[in-house]
Design an enzyme around this catalytic site. Structure first.
Site, PDB file in Angstrom:
ATOM      1  CB  VAL A   1     106.518  60.992  15.838  1.00  0.00           C
ATOM      2  CG1 VAL A   1     105.747  62.433  16.147  1.00  0.00           C
ATOM      3  CG2 VAL A   1     108.024  61.520  15.719  1.00  0.00           C
ATOM      4  CE  LYS A   2      98.964  59.391  21.441  1.00  0.00           C
ATOM      5  NZ  LYS A   2      98.687  58.852  22.827  1.00  0.00           N
ATOM      6  CB  THR A   3     101.146  63.634  15.326  1.00  0.00           C
ATOM      7  OG1 THR A   3     100.721  65.032  15.102  1.00  0.00           O
ATOM      8  CG2 THR A   3     101.047  62.844  13.933  1.00  0.00           C
TER       9      THR A   3
ATOM     10  CB  ALA B   1     108.642  62.805  20.049  1.00  0.00           C
TER      11      ALA B   1
END
Length: 295
Positions: A202-204, A172
């Site tokens: 997760v990529k943030t 995500a």
């Protein structure tokens, strides 16, 4: 006729030793199915539990952005030095030789452009096609606080359900809603929601203050986005600080392929992620490698 092996004495059944079961230690992923863990183990180095991903999927909404005009000229020379490729299926089929043999995280959301509302995305790849391409994960944006928040979360849910059916991890990617501030509170919210919906990682974005709270409150691995092009020493500083504060890797694009020495930069980032070089040491390494690359 019976095989002699059936009656031979002296076999070692190790009766005095219990069977050893090796645990999968990637954050939050110890209970996943074998196929899911196998794919994640190709993305995340089993020794460091970290990854360096090369992102060149920008064309799905930006078109031929600077540095990605010709994938074969700018990106293909970097394939050998990255851990993972992140791209669209169109580029994968047309520009990435199968013999490259690198794990792929496949962009699976789209349907927008820089000329329209970015959060208005749909699932753009059927899971069957992702399996046909033998990728190791699929990726989709999640836009918390945006006009199409519900739709983007639903995209993640659909991919997670299909991924669980076939053993395909989901990444995500947290997009930023227009009304939201880019701070630790927002990225903690977005990352946690993505993980709660079932995303395996997760990529943030890295933030200057409180990033350790973002990683601590997310029950699955976080990789940071490279974001806009920075001077090389600043990009390496960002990498080092993110890893130091709990990130499990980086997914960089512009800070690699728009660098004056892209291959040297990619190698320097890997030094930070996998060998724990600090930013100063990595920048010195980049400068030395740059001399050889530009000869």
């Amino acid at each position: 006729m019976a095989d002699l092996d059936d009656i031979k004495e002296g076999k070692d059944f190790g009766i005095d030793r219990p069977q050893q079961n090796t645990l999968y230690t990637l954050k939050g992923c110890g209970s996943l199915d074998w196929g899911m863990q196998s794919r994640l183990a190709r993305i995340f180095n089993p020794h460091s539990n970290r990854t360096v991903m090369l992102a060149f999927d920008h064309g799905y909404f930006q078109g031929p952005t600077t540095g990605l005009e010709r994938i074969d000229l700018s990106i293909a020379p970097l394939f050998a030095d990255t851990d993972v490729l992140m791209c669209t299926r169109g580029v994968l089929r047309s520009q990435v030789p199968a013999a490259t043999n690198k794990p792929v995280v496949l962009r699976a959301s789209g349907g927008n452009s820089i000329l329209s509302e970015l959060s208005n995305e749909c699932v753009a790849v059927a899971m069957e096609d992702a399996l046909r391409l033998n990728v190791c994960a699929v990726a989709a944006q999640v836009y918390i606080g945006s006009e199409y928040e519900h739709q983007s979360i639903n995209n993640i849910i659909k991919l997670v359900d299909a991924g669980n059916r076939y053993g395909m991890p989901v990444l995500a990617v947290t997009g930023v809603g227009k009304e939201m501030t880019r701070d630790a509170r927002y990225f903690s919210l977005a990352s946690r929601i993505a993980a709660e919906m079932g995303a395996q990682f997760v990529k943030t974005y890295f933030v200057e203050e409180g990033f350790e709270k973002v990683t601590a409150s997310c029950p699955v691995p976080i990789v940071i986005a490279g974001g806009k092009k920075l001077p090389e020493h600043e990009a390496l500083e960002m990498c080092w600080r993110a890893i130091d504060q709990g990130a499990s890797g980086v997914d960089m694009g512009r800070n690699i392929f728009q660098s004056s020495a892209p291959r040297a930069m990619l190698k320097a980032v890997k030094k930070v992620v996998h060998e724990n070089l600090n930013a100063r040491e990595a920048y010195q390494f980049w400068q030395e490698e740059k001399q050889g690359e530009l000869k």
